[in-house]
Design a protein around this motif. Structure first.
Motif, mmCIF file in Angstrom:
data_model
loop_
_atom_site.group_PDB
_atom_site.id
_atom_site.type_symbol
_atom_site.label_atom_id
_atom_site.label_comp_id
_atom_site.label_asym_id
_atom_site.label_seq_id
_atom_site.Cartn_x
_atom_site.Cartn_y
_atom_site.Cartn_z
ATOM 1 N N ALA A 1 32.356 52.671 4.328
ATOM 2 C CA ALA A 1 32.627 52.312 5.882
ATOM 3 C C ALA A 1 32.843 53.619 6.710
ATOM 4 C CB ALA A 1 33.669 51.314 6.124
ATOM 5 N N LYS A 2 33.676 54.515 6.056
ATOM 6 C CA LYS A 2 34.055 55.707 6.876
ATOM 7 C C LYS A 2 32.578 56.505 6.772
ATOM 8 C CE LYS A 2 38.741 56.045 5.368
ATOM 9 N NZ LYS A 2 39.148 54.946 6.135
ATOM 10 N N LEU A 3 31.874 56.619 5.802
ATOM 11 C CA LEU A 3 30.458 57.423 5.875
ATOM 12 C C LEU A 3 29.681 56.795 6.927
ATOM 13 C CD1 LEU A 3 30.111 57.852 1.964
ATOM 14 C CD2 LEU A 3 30.287 59.808 3.856
ATOM 15 N N LEU A 4 29.672 55.352 6.842
ATOM 16 C CA LEU A 4 28.726 54.574 8.009
ATOM 17 C C LEU A 4 29.069 55.133 9.356
ATOM 18 C CD1 LEU A 4 26.302 52.997 8.574
ATOM 19 C CD2 LEU A 4 27.934 50.933 8.445
ATOM 20 N N ASP A 5 30.486 54.977 9.625
ATOM 21 C CA ASP A 5 30.898 55.392 11.093
ATOM 22 C C ASP A 5 30.714 56.677 11.467
ATOM 23 O OD1 ASP A 5 31.947 53.038 11.281
ATOM 24 O OD2 ASP A 5 34.169 53.559 10.819
ATOM 25 N N VAL A 6 30.843 57.551 10.486
ATOM 26 C CA VAL A 6 30.394 59.024 10.496
ATOM 27 C C VAL A 6 28.704 59.164 10.866
ATOM 28 C CG1 VAL A 6 30.069 61.512 9.816
ATOM 29 C CG2 VAL A 6 32.231 60.387 9.823
ATOM 30 N N ALA A 7 27.871 58.580 10.323
ATOM 31 C CA ALA A 7 26.555 58.592 10.291
ATOM 32 C C ALA A 7 26.049 57.806 11.643
ATOM 33 C CB ALA A 7 25.762 57.824 9.242
ATOM 34 N N VAL A 8 26.880 56.859 11.979
ATOM 35 C CA VAL A 8 26.419 56.193 13.416
ATOM 36 C C VAL A 8 26.804 57.027 14.462
ATOM 37 C CG1 VAL A 8 27.044 54.336 14.972
ATOM 38 C CG2 VAL A 8 26.529 53.765 12.707
ATOM 39 N N GLY B 1 21.019 61.559 19.873
ATOM 40 C CA GLY B 1 20.079 60.949 20.566
ATOM 41 C C GLY B 1 19.223 59.773 20.372
ATOM 42 N N ALA B 2 19.895 59.332 18.971
ATOM 43 C CA ALA B 2 19.275 57.959 18.516
ATOM 44 C C ALA B 2 19.270 56.924 19.735
ATOM 45 C CB ALA B 2 19.683 57.755 17.275
ATOM 46 N N ARG B 3 18.225 56.375 19.775
ATOM 47 C CA ARG B 3 18.395 55.054 20.683
ATOM 48 C C ARG B 3 18.930 53.780 19.832
ATOM 49 N NH1 ARG B 3 14.868 51.215 21.036
ATOM 50 N NH2 ARG B 3 13.046 52.241 19.985
ATOM 51 N N ALA B 4 18.364 53.712 18.843
ATOM 52 C CA ALA B 4 19.044 52.474 17.766
ATOM 53 C C ALA B 4 19.140 53.131 16.236
ATOM 54 C CB ALA B 4 17.819 51.272 17.766
ATOM 55 N N ILE B 5 19.763 52.423 15.517
ATOM 56 C CA ILE B 5 19.712 52.666 14.099
ATOM 57 C C ILE B 5 19.640 51.491 13.444
ATOM 58 C CG2 ILE B 5 22.250 52.718 14.313
ATOM 59 C CD1 ILE B 5 22.476 55.055 12.342
ATOM 60 N N ASP C 1 8.669 55.755 16.347
ATOM 61 C CA ASP C 1 9.339 56.259 17.188
ATOM 62 C C ASP C 1 10.411 57.121 16.478
ATOM 63 O OD1 ASP C 1 11.555 56.259 19.000
ATOM 64 O OD2 ASP C 1 11.319 54.193 19.722
ATOM 65 N N ASP C 2 10.476 58.205 16.692
ATOM 66 C CA ASP C 2 11.592 58.978 16.472
ATOM 67 C C ASP C 2 13.056 58.712 16.665
ATOM 68 O OD1 ASP C 2 10.082 60.676 14.890
ATOM 69 O OD2 ASP C 2 9.493 61.996 16.696
ATOM 70 N N SER C 3 13.126 58.116 17.790
ATOM 71 C CA SER C 3 14.537 57.803 18.299
ATOM 72 C C SER C 3 15.440 56.615 17.508
ATOM 73 C CB SER C 3 14.410 57.366 19.970
ATOM 74 O OG SER C 3 13.809 55.979 20.243
ATOM 75 N N VAL C 4 14.396 56.084 16.729
ATOM 76 C CA VAL C 4 14.993 54.943 15.779
ATOM 77 C C VAL C 4 15.427 55.621 14.616
ATOM 78 C CG1 VAL C 4 14.643 52.812 14.413
ATOM 79 C CG2 VAL C 4 13.636 53.202 16.735
ATOM 80 N N TRP C 5 16.586 55.605 14.036
ATOM 81 C CA TRP C 5 17.228 56.071 12.990
ATOM 82 C C TRP C 5 17.555 55.331 12.030
ATOM 83 C CZ3 TRP C 5 20.348 61.216 12.903
ATOM 84 C CH2 TRP C 5 19.585 62.270 13.735
ATOM 85 N N VAL C 6 18.081 55.835 10.688
ATOM 86 C CA VAL C 6 18.143 54.706 9.646
ATOM 87 C C VAL C 6 19.146 55.331 8.588
ATOM 88 C CG1 VAL C 6 16.402 55.603 8.320
ATOM 89 C CG2 VAL C 6 17.207 53.177 7.911
ATOM 90 N N VAL C 7 20.188 54.275 8.258
ATOM 91 C CA VAL C 7 21.102 54.818 7.402
ATOM 92 C C VAL C 7 20.332 54.054 6.201
ATOM 93 C CG1 VAL C 7 23.463 54.407 6.479
ATOM 94 C CG2 VAL C 7 23.129 54.764 8.747
ATOM 95 N N VAL D 1 19.380 45.355 9.644
ATOM 96 C CA VAL D 1 20.494 44.991 10.579
ATOM 97 C C VAL D 1 20.115 46.227 11.429
ATOM 98 C CG1 VAL D 1 22.201 43.996 9.232
ATOM 99 C CG2 VAL D 1 22.091 46.439 9.065
ATOM 100 N N ALA D 2 20.595 46.004 12.777
ATOM 101 C CA ALA D 2 20.412 46.993 13.821
ATOM 102 C C ALA D 2 21.442 47.340 14.479
ATOM 103 C CB ALA D 2 18.894 46.750 14.565
ATOM 104 N N LEU D 3 21.671 48.346 15.160
ATOM 105 C CA LEU D 3 22.684 48.745 16.348
ATOM 106 C C LEU D 3 22.061 49.498 17.320
ATOM 107 C CD1 LEU D 3 26.051 48.658 17.048
ATOM 108 C CD2 LEU D 3 25.935 50.967 15.725
ATOM 109 N N GLU D 4 22.191 49.037 18.510
ATOM 110 C CA GLU D 4 21.686 49.746 19.811
ATOM 111 C C GLU D 4 22.512 50.883 19.971
ATOM 112 O OE1 GLU D 4 18.546 49.425 21.218
ATOM 113 O OE2 GLU D 4 18.141 47.862 19.589
ATOM 114 N N LEU D 5 21.975 51.826 20.344
ATOM 115 C CA LEU D 5 22.974 52.993 20.624
ATOM 116 C C LEU D 5 22.764 53.519 21.858
ATOM 117 C CD1 LEU D 5 22.495 55.201 17.350
ATOM 118 C CD2 LEU D 5 24.618 53.502 17.971
ATOM 119 N N ALA D 6 21.773 53.207 22.770
ATOM 120 C CA ALA D 6 21.588 53.661 23.858
ATOM 121 C C ALA D 6 21.173 52.573 24.971
ATOM 122 C CB ALA D 6 20.277 54.610 24.182
#
Length: 193
Positions: A127-134, A141-145, A105-111, A188-193
């Motif tokens: 933490a600042k880098l992670l915030d910018v990445a998210v 258009g990522a659905r989840a990360i 699934d291309d809408s699933v991103w990863v850091v 860990v995961a974060l839903e974005l959409a």
């Protein structure tokens, strides 16, 4: 107080990313290619070859990550993008067994990777880098990360073992733990959409 800026990794910033890699850890040798290559491919490439692959990846775009600057000096790096562009992740047993998202699934991103120069560690730069990445993943258009951090509460780790990031940084950014395939390695995961 230091001024921190974070910019996309583009060709004109390639040398800055290299400067961030020089400050400690495995960034210089890996060239952030560990997750983009299979184990056999990584073993067959030299550091100069991985550097060339990374330079071509940045030149081709879109940016595979961000470089952080502290008072104008390159100080850190984060890789972020669709999980499908980092094929090793889909071949990693603990990730395959524990992820709740389809591997194709291309809408699933990863850091997947952080580098912070020694002199800038423990200053909240990750933490600042992670915030910018998210934020970038959301805008693209990522659905989840997902992230695959290290839980330092499960035992002491060397700085070189922390390139995945640490659990507290991810949970502080709103990620939730979805699995723990190893005592010190949550997913860990974060839903974005």
């Amino acid at each position: 107080m230091s001024t921190i800026t974070i910019e996309p990794a583009t060709s004109d910033r390639f040398d800055d990313v290299q400067h961030a890699f020089d400050g400690g850890g495995d960034g210089r040798g890996c060239q952030c290619q560990w997750f983009t290559l299979t184990n056999a491919e990584f073993s067959r490439t030299s550091q100069p070859e991985r550097r060339e692959l990374f330079e071509r990846e940045i030149a081709a775009g879109p940016p595979p990550g961000f470089v952080a600057y502290v008072d104008g000096e390159a100080a850190g790096w984060v890789r972020v993008g669709p999980r499908t562009r980092q094929p090793r992740l889909g071949r990693t047993r603990i990730i395959k067994a524990a992820t709740q998202e389809p591997l194709d699934d291309d809408s699933v991103w990863v850091v997947s990777c952080f580098v912070v120069r020694r002199e800038h560690r423990s200053a909240g730069l990750t933490a600042k880098l992670l915030d910018v990445a998210v934020d970038y993943a959301r805008r693209q258009g990522a659905r989840a990360i997902e992230g695959y951090p290290v839980d330092v509460a499960a035992g002491a780790k060397s700085p070189n073992d922390l390139f995945h990031g640490v659990l507290s940084t991810f949970t502080g950014a709103g990620f939730r733990e979805i699995a723990r395939p190893k005592p010190d390695r949550p997913i860990v995961a974060l839903e974005l959409a």
